[in-house]
Design an enzyme around this catalytic site. Structure first.
Site, short mmCIF file in Angstrom:
data_model
loop_
_atom_site.label_atom_id
_atom_site.label_comp_id
_atom_site.label_asym_id
_atom_site.label_seq_id
_atom_site.Cartn_x
_atom_site.Cartn_y
_atom_site.Cartn_z
CG HIS A 77 33.84 34.67 48.05
ND1 HIS A 77 35.05 34.81 47.40
CD2 HIS A 77 33.71 35.78 48.82
CE1 HIS A 77 35.61 35.96 47.74
NE2 HIS A 77 34.81 36.56 48.60
CG HIS A 111 43.30 39.58 46.54
ND1 HIS A 111 42.81 39.97 47.76
CD2 HIS A 111 42.31 38.85 45.97
CE1 HIS A 111 41.59 39.51 47.92
NE2 HIS A 111 41.27 38.82 46.86
NE ARG A 132 40.09 34.74 42.49
CZ ARG A 132 41.40 35.01 42.45
NH1 ARG A 132 42.26 34.04 42.19
NH2 ARG A 132 41.84 36.23 42.66
#
Length: 299
Positions: free
Chosen positions: A245, A271, A149
């Site tokens: 992203h 995630h 990220r």
């Protein structure tokens, strides 16, 4: 009927009865493997003949959250439809759970993905004769090479670089740490930047451990990373809507489409999915490293 025996039968069916090419057969078998990985990620040892339509819907949600784009989801679903059709033809199942399942809609707005040619074209327009060019090269190679990220990139610390074992430690959402493999190209340009460029930057007090700095010695901001990427994409002649992203999304997509284990990609991205559990948040580091080596385009 377990997954391995049904997989072998499906392979024979595709080869002998449908006369498909070796590459197509391998792609269909990868689709079956992905579904099996989904159940493993939930800790369920469900037989393929017990799969339901609800299971398949949950599977599609899972791969979408991992970064698989709708066209790829549709192709995987097509492979699974063939698999369950085979099981019905072999009288292993009475009803096909995929028969009424709709393919993912192609019209919804999703982040653009860069292909490897576009990734290379962006990398190639970076001016390595300038100090900021060396920094930007290391930055983008790290962003794409580890699927970070943008906040994880700007917050990356020198003390968390373990380049000798080809891993970096990331502080992700919710202050959760994870170890992520880093590709060989990223390692090469990180070392060049750290050893030849960053040492000449007048670092602001308290910022000594941050990897990526601006000319004034402060950590790069998220906005600055965004603007750098926008300018490079424009210089490379890419008209897609590009953001930091996009590189993370491309990282996941390229690994998944190359055949990487979805659990490994999930671990690397950090995630947490509603369809997964804690049992697969600690995969073997060597296994994650092998995933990068075998399936990442720039490794």
């Amino acid at each position: 009927m377990d997954w391995q025996s049904s997989r072998r039968g499906f392979k024979a069916y595709l080869k002998l009865e449908r006369s498909l090419s070796a590459n197509t057969i391998e792609a269909y078998l990868h689709d079956v493997d992905k579904l099996w990985q989904f159940f493993m990620s939930k800790g369920e040892e469900k037989s393929p003949v017990k799969v339901t339509k609800t299971d398949l819907k949950d599977f599609l949600v899972w791969v979408n959250e991992l970064g698989m784009i709708p066209p790829t989801q549709a192709r995987v679903l097509s492979g699974l439809k063939s698999f369950f059709k085979f099981l019905v033809l072999e009288n292993k199942m009475e009803n096909d759970p995929s028969s009424l399942l709709e393919s993912p809609k192609m019209t919804r707005k999703l982040p653009d993905t860069l292909n490897i040619v576009e990734i290379n074209s962006i990398m190639d327009v970076i001016d390595l004769s300038k100090p900021e060019g060396q920094r930007n090269k290391a930055m983008l190679e790290t962003l794409y090479g580890s699927g970070l990220r943008v906040s994880e990139l700007t917050g990356l610390k020198i003390s968390n670089l373990h380049l000798d074992i080809e891993f970096i430690k990331i502080l992700g959402k919710g202050n959760k740490e994870r170890l992520v493999p880093i590709g060989s190209e990223a390692i090469k340009f990180l070392r060049i930047y750290l050893n030849e460029v960053r040492i000449h930057v007048p670092v602001k007090p308290g910022k000594e451990d941050f990897v990526f700095l601006n000319r004034r010695g402060n950590p790069l901001s998220r906005i600055m990373v965004f603007l750098i990427i926008k300018d490079l994409a424009k210089a490379a002649g890419i008209t897609k809507n590009i953001s930091p992203h996009t590189f993370r999304h491309s990282f996941a997509t390229h690994l998944i489409e190359g055949g990487a284990d979805l659990r490994a990609v999930q671990e690397m991205l950090g995630h947490e999915s509603i369809t997964t559990t804690e049992i697969y948040t600690h995969l073997d580091r060597d296994y994650l490293r092998e995933t990068i080596v075998h399936f990442h385009p720039r490794s």
